[in-house]
Design an enzyme around this catalytic site. Structure first.
Site, PDB file in Angstrom:
ATOM      1  N   ASP A 142       0.851  -1.189   0.000  1.00 19.19           N
ATOM      2  CA  ASP A 142       0.000   0.000   0.000  1.00 19.19           C
ATOM      3  C   ASP A 142       0.881   1.230   0.000  1.00 19.19           C
ATOM      4  O   ASP A 142       1.958   1.238   0.589  1.00 19.19           O
ATOM      5  CB  ASP A 142      -0.971  -0.006   1.184  1.00 19.19           C
ATOM      6  CG  ASP A 142      -0.273   0.101   2.537  1.00 19.19           C
ATOM      7  OD1 ASP A 142       0.107   1.228   2.918  1.00 19.19           O
ATOM      8  OD2 ASP A 142      -0.122  -0.936   3.202  1.00 19.19           O
ATOM      9  N   ASP A 231      -9.550   3.129   6.550  1.00 19.51           N
ATOM     10  CA  ASP A 231      -8.372   3.125   7.421  1.00 19.51           C
ATOM     11  C   ASP A 231      -8.780   3.788   8.732  1.00 19.51           C
ATOM     12  O   ASP A 231      -8.908   5.009   8.819  1.00 19.51           O
ATOM     13  CB  ASP A 231      -7.246   3.889   6.723  1.00 19.51           C
ATOM     14  CG  ASP A 231      -5.961   3.923   7.535  1.00 19.51           C
ATOM     15  OD1 ASP A 231      -5.968   3.472   8.692  1.00 19.51           O
ATOM     16  OD2 ASP A 231      -4.948   4.425   7.019  1.00 19.51           O
ATOM     17  N   GLU A 233      -7.815   4.064  12.646  1.00 17.14           N
ATOM     18  CA  GLU A 233      -6.690   3.763  13.517  1.00 17.14           C
ATOM     19  C   GLU A 233      -6.346   4.928  14.422  1.00 17.14           C
ATOM     20  O   GLU A 233      -7.078   5.905  14.530  1.00 17.14           O
ATOM     21  CB  GLU A 233      -5.485   3.385  12.669  1.00 17.14           C
ATOM     22  CG  GLU A 233      -5.072   4.482  11.675  1.00 17.14           C
ATOM     23  CD  GLU A 233      -3.727   4.207  11.020  1.00 17.14           C
ATOM     24  OE1 GLU A 233      -2.733   4.151  11.762  1.00 17.14           O
ATOM     25  OE2 GLU A 233      -3.691   4.051   9.789  1.00 17.14           O
TER      26      GLU A 233
END
Length: 484
Positions: A142, A231, A233
Site C-alpha cells: 500500500d 483506514d 486507527e
C-alpha cells in the site's frame, strides 16, 4: 495504518510526514486533485506523477466548533455539522502533500529536517527496506502521497500482486499521486484498490464516505478492483490544534459508542454507493481500546496491522468480537515493498474472487470444510457466490451451503423447509441466513433457525414460518413446539 506502540518504531523517512504538522502547520503545498483516466489493458510500464493542482474543498456552510483545551480528555460529541469549505482547504494546506498514512503515529519521531526534504528521503529509503515476507498467501503493498514515485514493474517482479492506494483523508485531502499510483499498479497487472484515512471527529461517516467515493473510492466487479478500505486507527494528529480545530486524544476524543456508530455510518453509505461494505484496516489494540471490541462487524473484511519483531507467519490477535481471522495482514512498513508490505490470507484465486464479489477467505474454507463432511449434498453445482450483507453460498446437487461471519456455514438441504425459505426470497428475504442445521425431532418434525426467525415442519402442518416478534416470543415462553 498503524502497528502496536509496543512494536519497534518506523524509520525516520517514513515518519517525516508528521513533521509537516509539527514543524509547520501554517502552509503546506497546495493539494493536487485527482485526474480521471481510462482503464487500458495491463502492460508493463512505470507510472508517472499526474494530477491537477486544485485544492480539496468540501462545500458546507458551517464551521467547526471552538476547540476544547488540549488537556481536556472527556469524549467529544460526534460531529453533527460538517466543516466549511474554508476550514477544509486550510486543513488540506496544513497536512501537506502527504497527509496521514497507514500506521503513521506509531512511528512518530522528532523531525528537524526541512519539510521539502521529505520527498527526497522517502524516495531514497526504498533501497534500504527489509527483505523478509511471510511464507504464505499473496503479497501486496500500500502507498500514499509519501511515495510519489513507485517503480511498479520492480514491485511486480518482487512478487507483489495487489496494491492499495490512499485516495482521501477526512473531507479535505486528496492524494495528488493517486491517479498515477492507481493506474501504474494496474498497468503492470496488479489488482488494486483505494483507501480512505478516517478522521472521525472532523465530519460524519456518511460525509467522508461520499468524499471518498467522489475522489477515487468507488468499486466495480471487473475482477481487478479491490473493495474500498476504511483506514480506522490511531489519531495521527493526537493532541494538536490545527487551524483552530482540536483533534483530541488517540481515540479522537470520542466514546466507543460514537466511534462504532461512525464506522457503521461510513460503511452503510459505502454499501449504498458502491454495493460493497468496506474493508476495515485497523490495529487490534487500538480497536479494542477505542471502540471496546464491538460485535457486528464480521461482514466487513478485516485488514489487520501488526509488525512482528522477528520473522513469523503469525499476525497476532484480531478483534475477537467480530472476527476470527483476517483477510489481509500489513506486516511491515520497512520492506520488502514500497510503502507498506502486506499479505493476502489465501490463494490468488481467492484474491480474484474477493475483488470480483467480495467473498472473504473464511467463507471459502468454512464452505469447503462443511461440504467435505456432508457427502449427502452431492457434487458442487456452482462456484462460491457472494450473497447479501457480505455472506456467501455454494449450490450442490441436494441443497446448498450458506455462510456469514456471524452464522458460520450452514446446510440448507432439499425439502419442504428449503422450499418455504425460497418462497420468502432466500437470504434476501425477511428471515435472512440460516443459523442452524435442519433439526429432526423424535416424532419426525423438523425445524431450522434463521437470523430473524425459524421454519417448522410436520407432515400434518406442512412448513410454517415463525418470524421474530411478539407472537414468537409468546410461543417461546410456552416452550416452543414442546409446550402446550
Amino acid at each position: 495504518m498503524k502497528r502496536n506502540l509496543s512494536q519497534s518504531r518506523r524509520p525516520v523517512m517514513k515518519s517525516l510526514g508528521i513533521f509537516l504538522l509539527t514543524a509547520s502547520l501554517v502552509a503546506g503545498p497546495g493539494l493536487a486533485g485527482i485526474a480521471s483516466a481510462a482503464e487500458p489493458a495491463p502492460t508493463p510500464t512505470t507510472s508517472s506523477l499526474t494530477g491537477d493542482s486544485s485544492p480539496a474543498v468540501a462545500p458546507s456552510p458551517t464551521t467547526p466548533s471552538a476547540p476544547p483545551s488540549p488537556e481536556e480528555s472527556a469524549p467529544a460529541d460526534a460531529p453533527s455539522v460538517e466543516p466549511s469549505a474554508e476550514a477544509a482547504q486550510s486543513m488540506a494546506e496544513a497536512v501537506g502533500v502527504g497527509g496521514a498514512e497507514m500506521g503513521q503515529r506509531s512511528a512518530r519521531v522528532t523531525a528537524s529536517a526541512p519539510s521539502n526534504s521529505f520527498k527526497r528521503l522517502s524516495t531514497e529509503s526504498l533501497s534500504t527496506e527489509g527483505t523478509w515476507m511471510p511464507t504464505f498467501g499473496i503479497q501486496g503493498l500500500d502507498v500514499s502521497g509519501h511515495q510519489p514515485t513507485v517503480d511498479w514493474q520492480q514491485q511486480w517482479n518482487m512478487g507483489s500482486r495487489f496494491a492499495y492506494v490512499k485516495a482521501t483523508e477526512g473531507n479535505y485531502y486528496k492524494n495528488p499521486s493517486y491517479s498515477s499510483q492507481y493506474q501504474g499498479s494496474r498497468n503492470v497487472g496488479m489488482i488494486r484498490g483505494a483507501y480512505h484515512f478516517a478522521i472521525p471527529n472532523w465530519s460524519s461517516g456518511a460525509d467522508q464516505a461520499r468524499y471518498f467515493v467522489q475522489n477515487g473510492g468507488g468499486w466495480s466487479s471487473d475482477g481487478y478492483t479491490m473493495p474500498p478500505v476504511l483506514d480506522f486507527e490511531f489519531n495521527p494528529y493526537e493532541g494538536r490544534t490545527i487551524n483552530g480545530f482540536y483533534f483530541g486524544n488517540t481515540c479522537y476524543n470520542m466514546s466507543p459508542s460514537q466511534l462504532t456508530s461512525w464506522v457503521r455510518d461510513f460503511g452503510n453509505t459505502m454499501q449504498t454507493m458502491t454495493g460493497r461494505l468496506p474493508v476495515i484496516y485497523t490495529n487490534t489494540s487500538w480497536w479494542n481500546q477505542c471502540l471496546g471490541n464491538p460485535s457486528g462487524f464480521g461482514d466487513y473484511p478485516l485488514w489487520v496491522a501488526a509488525y512482528p519483531n522477528s520473522p513469523t507467519n503469525n499476525a497476532g490477535p484480531v478483534p475477537t468480537a467480530s472476527w476470527s481471522t483476517y483477510s489481509m495482514w500489513q506486516y511491515s512498513s520497512t520492506g520488502p515493498f514500497a510503502g507498506d508490505s502486506n499479505v493476502w490470507n489465501g490463494d490468488y484465486a481467492g484474491l480474484k474472487a474477493f475483488a470480483s464479489a467480495g467473498i472473504p477467505p473464511a467463507a471459502y474454507k468454512a464452505i469447503s470444510d462443511l461440504a467435505a463432511a456432508s457427502p449427502t449434498l452431492g457434487q458442487a453445482m456452482t462456484n462460491v457466490r457472494a450473497g447479501a450483507n457480505g455472506g456467501a453460498s455454494q449450490g450442490f446437487q441436494n441443497g446448498a451451503i450458506y455462510w456469514t461471519a456471524s452464522t458460520g456455514a450452514q446446510i440448507s438441504p432439499e425439502g419442504p423447509i428449503r422450499n418455504a425459505w425460497a418462497s420468502q426470497g432466500w437470504e434476501n428475504g425477511p428471515l435472512g441466513y440460516p443459523t442452524t442445521a435442519v433439526r429432526t425431532a423424535a416424532n419426525g418434525a423438523q425445524s431450522q433457525g434463521y437470523q430473524k426467525g425459524a421454519i417448522y415442519w410436520t407432515a400434518s402442518t406442512g412448513a410454517q414460518i415463525s418470524p421474530e416478534g411478539p407472537i414468537r416470543n409468546a410461543w417461546a415462553s410456552q416452550g416452543w413446539e414442546n409446550g402446550p
